[in-house]
Every structure is written in structure tokens, then in C-alpha cells.
Design a protein around this motif. Structure first.
Motif, PDB file in Angstrom:
ATOM      1  N   LEU A  23     -25.590 -65.016  11.351  1.00  0.00           N
ATOM      2  CA  LEU A  23     -25.862 -65.565  12.866  1.00  0.00           C
ATOM      3  C   LEU A  23     -24.908 -64.465  13.973  1.00  0.00           C
ATOM      4  CD1 LEU A  23     -25.791 -68.800  15.197  1.00  0.00           C
ATOM      5  CD2 LEU A  23     -23.180 -68.241  14.363  1.00  0.00           C
ATOM      6  N   LEU A  24     -23.717 -64.304  13.591  1.00  0.00           N
ATOM      7  CA  LEU A  24     -23.594 -63.078  13.596  1.00  0.00           C
ATOM      8  C   LEU A  24     -24.195 -61.891  14.480  1.00  0.00           C
ATOM      9  CD1 LEU A  24     -20.563 -61.990  15.210  1.00  0.00           C
ATOM     10  CD2 LEU A  24     -20.640 -60.633  13.029  1.00  0.00           C
ATOM     11  N   ILE A  25     -24.964 -61.660  13.761  1.00  0.00           N
ATOM     12  CA  ILE A  25     -26.235 -60.522  13.923  1.00  0.00           C
ATOM     13  C   ILE A  25     -27.562 -61.094  14.836  1.00  0.00           C
ATOM     14  CG2 ILE A  25     -27.695 -59.466  12.567  1.00  0.00           C
ATOM     15  CD1 ILE A  25     -25.003 -57.971  12.893  1.00  0.00           C
ATOM     16  N   VAL A  26     -27.723 -62.408  14.277  1.00  0.00           N
ATOM     17  CA  VAL A  26     -28.486 -63.205  15.393  1.00  0.00           C
ATOM     18  C   VAL A  26     -28.403 -62.741  16.398  1.00  0.00           C
ATOM     19  CG1 VAL A  26     -29.747 -64.901  16.119  1.00  0.00           C
ATOM     20  CG2 VAL A  26     -29.896 -64.794  13.441  1.00  0.00           C
ATOM     21  N   PHE A  27     -27.151 -62.847  17.469  1.00  0.00           N
ATOM     22  CA  PHE A  27     -26.515 -63.286  18.705  1.00  0.00           C
ATOM     23  C   PHE A  27     -26.473 -61.405  18.935  1.00  0.00           C
ATOM     24  CE2 PHE A  27     -22.312 -62.239  21.120  1.00  0.00           C
ATOM     25  CZ  PHE A  27     -23.062 -62.219  22.473  1.00  0.00           C
ATOM     26  N   SER A  28     -25.731 -60.893  18.002  1.00  0.00           N
ATOM     27  CA  SER A  28     -26.520 -59.543  18.698  1.00  0.00           C
ATOM     28  C   SER A  28     -28.062 -58.757  19.139  1.00  0.00           C
ATOM     29  CB  SER A  28     -25.160 -58.254  17.369  1.00  0.00           C
ATOM     30  OG  SER A  28     -25.683 -56.552  18.077  1.00  0.00           O
ATOM     31  N   ALA A  29     -28.390 -58.808  18.054  1.00  0.00           N
ATOM     32  CA  ALA A  29     -29.802 -58.556  17.918  1.00  0.00           C
ATOM     33  C   ALA A  29     -30.882 -58.447  19.195  1.00  0.00           C
ATOM     34  CB  ALA A  29     -30.824 -58.558  16.771  1.00  0.00           C
ATOM     35  N   SER A  30     -30.102 -60.303  19.231  1.00  0.00           N
ATOM     36  CA  SER A  30     -31.389 -60.856  20.681  1.00  0.00           C
ATOM     37  C   SER A  30     -30.401 -60.936  22.481  1.00  0.00           C
ATOM     38  CB  SER A  30     -31.348 -62.408  20.284  1.00  0.00           C
ATOM     39  OG  SER A  30     -29.537 -62.855  20.200  1.00  0.00           O
ATOM     40  N   SER A  31     -29.178 -60.561  21.962  1.00  0.00           N
ATOM     41  CA  SER A  31     -28.534 -60.690  23.209  1.00  0.00           C
ATOM     42  C   SER A  31     -29.040 -59.671  24.421  1.00  0.00           C
ATOM     43  CB  SER A  31     -26.769 -60.440  23.214  1.00  0.00           C
ATOM     44  OG  SER A  31     -27.100 -59.602  22.395  1.00  0.00           O
ATOM     45  N   TYR A  32     -29.124 -58.401  24.067  1.00  0.00           N
ATOM     46  CA  TYR A  32     -29.185 -57.114  24.621  1.00  0.00           C
ATOM     47  C   TYR A  32     -31.058 -57.868  25.876  1.00  0.00           C
ATOM     48  CZ  TYR A  32     -30.900 -53.374  26.900  1.00  0.00           C
ATOM     49  OH  TYR A  32     -31.290 -52.020  27.752  1.00  0.00           O
ATOM     50  N   ARG A  33     -31.684 -58.503  24.878  1.00  0.00           N
ATOM     51  CA  ARG A  33     -33.111 -58.641  24.802  1.00  0.00           C
ATOM     52  C   ARG A  33     -32.977 -59.388  25.629  1.00  0.00           C
ATOM     53  NH1 ARG A  33     -37.041 -62.459  23.763  1.00  0.00           N
ATOM     54  NH2 ARG A  33     -35.709 -63.014  21.961  1.00  0.00           N
ATOM     55  N   LEU A  34     -32.393 -60.525  25.567  1.00  0.00           N
ATOM     56  CA  LEU A  34     -32.328 -62.112  26.834  1.00  0.00           C
ATOM     57  C   LEU A  34     -31.528 -61.529  27.945  1.00  0.00           C
ATOM     58  CD1 LEU A  34     -31.129 -64.682  24.254  1.00  0.00           C
ATOM     59  CD2 LEU A  34     -33.093 -64.645  25.260  1.00  0.00           C
ATOM     60  N   MET A  35     -30.848 -60.438  28.222  1.00  0.00           N
ATOM     61  CA  MET A  35     -30.298 -60.990  29.326  1.00  0.00           C
ATOM     62  C   MET A  35     -31.117 -59.981  29.979  1.00  0.00           C
ATOM     63  SD  MET A  35     -25.904 -59.615  28.769  1.00  0.00           S
ATOM     64  CE  MET A  35     -26.087 -58.183  27.592  1.00  0.00           C
ATOM     65  N   ALA A  36     -31.677 -58.700  29.701  1.00  0.00           N
ATOM     66  CA  ALA A  36     -32.833 -57.904  30.543  1.00  0.00           C
ATOM     67  C   ALA A  36     -33.775 -58.447  30.932  1.00  0.00           C
ATOM     68  CB  ALA A  36     -33.621 -56.857  29.402  1.00  0.00           C
ATOM     69  N   GLU A  37     -34.074 -59.730  30.168  1.00  0.00           N
ATOM     70  CA  GLU A  37     -35.190 -60.816  30.661  1.00  0.00           C
ATOM     71  C   GLU A  37     -34.231 -61.843  31.252  1.00  0.00           C
ATOM     72  OE1 GLU A  37     -36.783 -62.432  27.274  1.00  0.00           O
ATOM     73  OE2 GLU A  37     -37.389 -60.593  26.555  1.00  0.00           O
ATOM     74  N   GLY A  38     -33.276 -61.816  32.056  1.00  0.00           N
ATOM     75  CA  GLY A  38     -32.964 -62.397  32.775  1.00  0.00           C
ATOM     76  C   GLY A  38     -32.313 -63.725  32.910  1.00  0.00           C
ATOM     77  N   GLU A  39     -32.251 -64.116  30.939  1.00  0.00           N
ATOM     78  CA  GLU A  39     -31.874 -64.918  30.449  1.00  0.00           C
ATOM     79  C   GLU A  39     -30.348 -65.319  29.859  1.00  0.00           C
ATOM     80  OE1 GLU A  39     -34.192 -66.861  27.587  1.00  0.00           O
ATOM     81  OE2 GLU A  39     -36.316 -65.430  28.795  1.00  0.00           O
ATOM     82  N   ASN A  40     -29.774 -66.273  29.546  1.00  0.00           N
ATOM     83  CA  ASN A  40     -28.503 -66.324  28.832  1.00  0.00           C
ATOM     84  C   ASN A  40     -28.413 -65.084  27.398  1.00  0.00           C
ATOM     85  OD1 ASN A  40     -25.688 -66.882  28.026  1.00  0.00           O
ATOM     86  ND2 ASN A  40     -26.367 -69.218  29.031  1.00  0.00           N
ATOM     87  N   PRO A  41     -27.568 -64.773  27.609  1.00  0.00           N
ATOM     88  CA  PRO A  41     -27.625 -63.961  26.295  1.00  0.00           C
ATOM     89  C   PRO A  41     -26.674 -64.891  24.607  1.00  0.00           C
ATOM     90  CG  PRO A  41     -25.634 -63.593  27.739  1.00  0.00           C
ATOM     91  CD  PRO A  41     -26.336 -64.559  28.493  1.00  0.00           C
ATOM     92  N   LEU A  42     -26.848 -66.473  25.251  1.00  0.00           N
ATOM     93  CA  LEU A  42     -26.467 -66.855  24.118  1.00  0.00           C
ATOM     94  C   LEU A  42     -27.479 -68.594  23.753  1.00  0.00           C
ATOM     95  CD1 LEU A  42     -22.658 -68.180  25.400  1.00  0.00           C
ATOM     96  CD2 LEU A  42     -22.839 -66.947  23.587  1.00  0.00           C
ATOM     97  N   THR A  43     -28.645 -67.944  23.846  1.00  0.00           N
ATOM     98  CA  THR A  43     -29.759 -68.928  24.263  1.00  0.00           C
ATOM     99  C   THR A  43     -30.264 -69.144  22.488  1.00  0.00           C
ATOM    100  OG1 THR A  43     -30.453 -68.865  26.310  1.00  0.00           O
ATOM    101  CG2 THR A  43     -32.032 -69.190  24.476  1.00  0.00           C
ATOM    102  N   LEU A  44     -30.362 -68.044  21.830  1.00  0.00           N
ATOM    103  CA  LEU A  44     -30.854 -67.686  20.470  1.00  0.00           C
ATOM    104  C   LEU A  44     -29.469 -68.173  19.753  1.00  0.00           C
ATOM    105  CD1 LEU A  44     -33.508 -65.406  20.211  1.00  0.00           C
ATOM    106  CD2 LEU A  44     -33.679 -67.792  20.896  1.00  0.00           C
ATOM    107  N   PHE A  45     -28.880 -67.428  20.151  1.00  0.00           N
ATOM    108  CA  PHE A  45     -27.302 -68.058  19.760  1.00  0.00           C
ATOM    109  C   PHE A  45     -27.185 -69.445  19.345  1.00  0.00           C
ATOM    110  CE2 PHE A  45     -22.731 -68.800  19.131  1.00  0.00           C
ATOM    111  CZ  PHE A  45     -22.183 -68.068  18.191  1.00  0.00           C
ATOM    112  N   SER A  46     -27.139 -69.891  20.227  1.00  0.00           N
ATOM    113  CA  SER A  46     -26.654 -71.088  20.847  1.00  0.00           C
ATOM    114  C   SER A  46     -27.962 -72.481  19.309  1.00  0.00           C
ATOM    115  CB  SER A  46     -27.042 -72.366  22.159  1.00  0.00           C
ATOM    116  OG  SER A  46     -25.729 -71.375  22.475  1.00  0.00           O
TER     117      SER A  46
END
Length: 382
Positions: A23-46
Motif C-alpha cells: 500500500l505504501l509503495i502503490v502510493f509512492s509509485a502512483s502519486s507523481y503521475r497522478l499529480m502530473a495529470e492533474g488528479e488527486n495523488p491519493l486516488t489509487l492509494f485510497s
């Protein structure tokens, strides 16, 4: 009389550990891409956290279900029907991603039917081979295994078919054949796979393969050297190497991965282990693998000690599934085999995959929590 015992912590604790790390790594691995796409970085983590919570609740529920319900043939056959029907739906009206039609969407939730079918076949075959069977009686289960693998193969998903056939072979041979013959059979199949891959490389042209599997040639070719096409078909593999190299023994620090910033697209799925090693280092990476292999090893130990053949085969099947998926994912990331798209159990992003594997492990936890205190026949135990 059935006597209760304590929870099998050698199964539960490693499972909880890899889940939280994942869960920790999913957040870290996905947050940058989501922010670059203008989305909430917590989306996939949630989303992943919700499925983890649901999975833990499901395990708690399974733990309070009677064992005779879990080992009942009705449950096994019902799940297998669901798996086969969903495989047909995937082929007829499934969701296509990157040229592969492997997903079914129900109420907005996408899942791969092959993951359901894996667990369903384990339960069904374990139930069917709870006693010795004649060759004539084996026609139906072997036909179902062949059909399931072919439906997965046509998605196309070569490794998915290999996994389901491999698990079925382990269960059938364990239940029906002497140990020595089983070992010879497994070695023969392994050599056949190696020789087939070598022949494809030797022939040197994907035009000699059916069009549906032309991508297999390119993947096998790039195993030798992904830097032959570092900005094309070798892009992900070469950047996975960079990530592993950047991590070193102790990693760059959580959140400090370079390759997740566009160099490994959708890094939270197939290449999540590369990001884990880059950020947390080889030592933590090996620790995570040790936890996953400990779960599989514990299941194999339970299988070898279990007197009930059906329960023993369930342990063998679930342990083999975890071992296959872990080994294939890591081998593909290290460049030992072609890229496969097989997720790393309990680590890669994918809520339904996590839920299904958790349910299978929950059944094993329930079965391992009971000790038979007197001798009786299999029919009496069921």
C-alpha cells in the motif's frame, strides 16, 4: 470432534506485512503521475486501501465459516462456473487495454476473470481429487482445465494460461501420480518451455508464429538485451534496470524514485517492485520477497502434514499460485524471462486481484486453524 487452535501467524503476519508495504509503495509509485495529470495523488492509494480493508473483513468472515462449507463441492463448482462464464464474457464483450482483451467490467469495477478462475480451479480440483480417480473419471476436470487455459490464451495472455495449467498439473500429479513420476513430468515440461523459447529466438522471425502471439517473439528477443530498443519495445525493461541500479542496498528514500517520473508508465502495477527497490533498497526488496516466499513455504509445509487430501491440495494449489506469480513477476523484472504483465501478489496495485488472493489465503487460514483430534474417514470429515 474438532479442536480449535490459535491463528497461524506464520501465514497471517507475512501477509499483513507485505500488504502494508504494498500500500505504501502503490502510493509512492502512483502519486507523481497522478499529480502530473492533474488528479488527486491519493486516488489509487485510497482505492487500494478500501480493497485491503474489504479483504481483511472477508478473511475475518471466512474464518468464522464452517470448514465443511468451504470444502463443499457446491461452492467449488459454483465459483468455477462464474470463472468460466466471466472468461467467455471477457472474450465476447470484455474491456481491451493495450491490445489485450482480458478485463470484464461490472458496476464500474474491472477485474481479470483469469484471477477468479485460478482460485476456482484450485478449489474444484482439490474437491474432485479428494480420492483417487480412474482415467475415465479424469476426462471432465482435465477438459475444464484445458478449456480455461485456452480461453485465457486467446485473450491473449500466455503466462496466464501457463499458470493455470501449471497449478492444475501440480494438483493432479500430487493427487494421482507417484512422487518420482511427478518430478520427471515437471522437468520435462520445464525443458519443453525452455526449448520452445530457444527455437523462437533461433528461427529469428515472428512471422513464423501465429499473428496472435507475434508479440511473444519481440519479448523473448528483448530478454537478451532490452537496450537493443531502449526507446521502443525495450523501454520499460531498460528503465526497470535503471531503477534497480539506482536503489543500491539502502535505496534513494521513500518518494525519491526517478524512474517513476514518466520512465516506467503505470509503475504501480507490473513494475512496482522496481520502484520499491529504487526507493527502499535491495535489502528491503529481499525482505519483501522473503515474506512472500514464507507464505508459500508455510502452505507447502501445511500441505505435507495434512492428512485430509482435499485440504492438502488446497494448500498446494494456493501456495503454487503465490509462488508462480511472485517468481514470474520478479523474473520478468530481472530480465530472466520476457515481460508478462503478471502482478506481484499483495504488492502491485489492483484491488480485485488483492481481494481474490486474500480470499484464497483466508480459506487456508481457516483450514489451518483446525486440528483433527481423532481418526475418521474423509467422508466423515466432510
Amino acid at each position: 470432534m474438532i479442536k480449535k487452535r490459535k491463528i497461524d501467524w506464520l501465514l497471517l503476519l507475512p501477509y499483513l506485512g507485505v500488504s502494508l508495504i504494498g500500500l505504501l509503495i502503490v502510493f509512492s509509485a502512483s502519486s507523481y503521475r497522478l499529480m502530473a495529470e492533474g488528479e488527486n495523488p491519493l486516488t489509487l492509494f485510497s482505492k487500494q486501501a478500501i480493497f485491503i480493508g474489504l479483504s481483511w473483513l472477508l478473511i475475518a468472515f471466512i474464518f468464522h465459516v464452517k470448514s465443511n462449507v468451504l470444502t463443499n463441492g457446491i461452492l467449488a463448482k459454483g465459483l468455477l462456473v462464474i470463472g468460466l462464464v466471466s472468461l467467455l464474457l471477457a472474450k465476447i464483450a470484455g474491456v481491451s487495454i493495450n491490445g489485450a482483451q482480458r478485463w470484464v467490467s461490472i458496476l464500474g469495477i474491472q477485474f481479470q476473470p483469469s484471477e477468479v478462475t485460478n482460485v476456482a480451479l484450485i478449489l474444484y480440483l482439490a474437491y474432485f481429487f479428494r480420492v483417487k480417480r480412474t482415467r475415465h473419471e479424469m476426462l471432465v476436470p482435465c477438459g475444464l482445465v484445458l478449456l480455461s487455459g485456452l480461453l485465457i490464451l486467446l485473450q491473449p495472455k500466455v503466462t496466464g494460461a501457463i499458470i493455470i495449467w501449471g497449478i492444475a498439473l501440480i494438483i493432479i500429479t500430487t493427487a494421482q501420480l507417484p512422487y518420482q513420476l511427478s518430478v520427471i513430468l515437471f522437468l520435462t515440461i520445464f525443458m519443453g518451455i525452455v526449448v520452445t523459447g530457444g527455437m523462437i529466438l533461433f528461427l529469428g522471425s515472428h512471422h513464423l508464429l501465429p499473428e496472435l502471439f507475434a508479440h511473444t517473439y519481440d519479448r523473448i528477443r528483448l530478454v537478451r538485451d532490452p537496450f537493443l530498443d531502449p526507446y521502443g519495445k525495450g523501454f520499460q525493461m531498460s528503465n526497470s534496470y535503471y531503477a534497480l541500479y539506482n536503489g543500491g542496498f539502502f535505496g534513494r528514500g521513500l518518494g525519491n524514485s526517478i524512474t517513476k517520473k514518466g520512465y516506467l508508465p503505470v509503475a504501480e502495477t507490473d513494475f512496482v517492485y522496481s520502484i520499491l527497490v529504487e526507493e527502499l533498497g535491495v535489502i528491503v526488496g529481499l525482505f519483501v520477497l522473503a515474506l512472500l516466499f514464507l507464505i508459500a513455504l508455510r502452505l507447502f509445509v501445511l500441505a505435507s502434514k495434512e492428512g485430509n487430501q482435499q485440504v492438502s491440495l488446497i494448500y498446494f494449489g494456493v501456495g503454487s499460485l503465490l509462488l508462480f506469480q511472485t517468481s514470474i513477476n520478479i523474473a520478468s523484472i530481472l530480465g530472466l524471462i520476457p515481460m508478462t504483465g503478471v502482478p506481484l501478489p499483495f504488492i502491485s496495485y489492483g484491488g480485485t486481484s488483492y481481494l481474490i488472493l486474500s480470499a484464497a489465503l483466508g480459506i487456508c487460514l481457516k483450514l489451518s486453524s483446525e486440528v483433527q483430534t481423532h481418526d475418521e474417514t474423509f467422508e466423515q470429515r466432510i
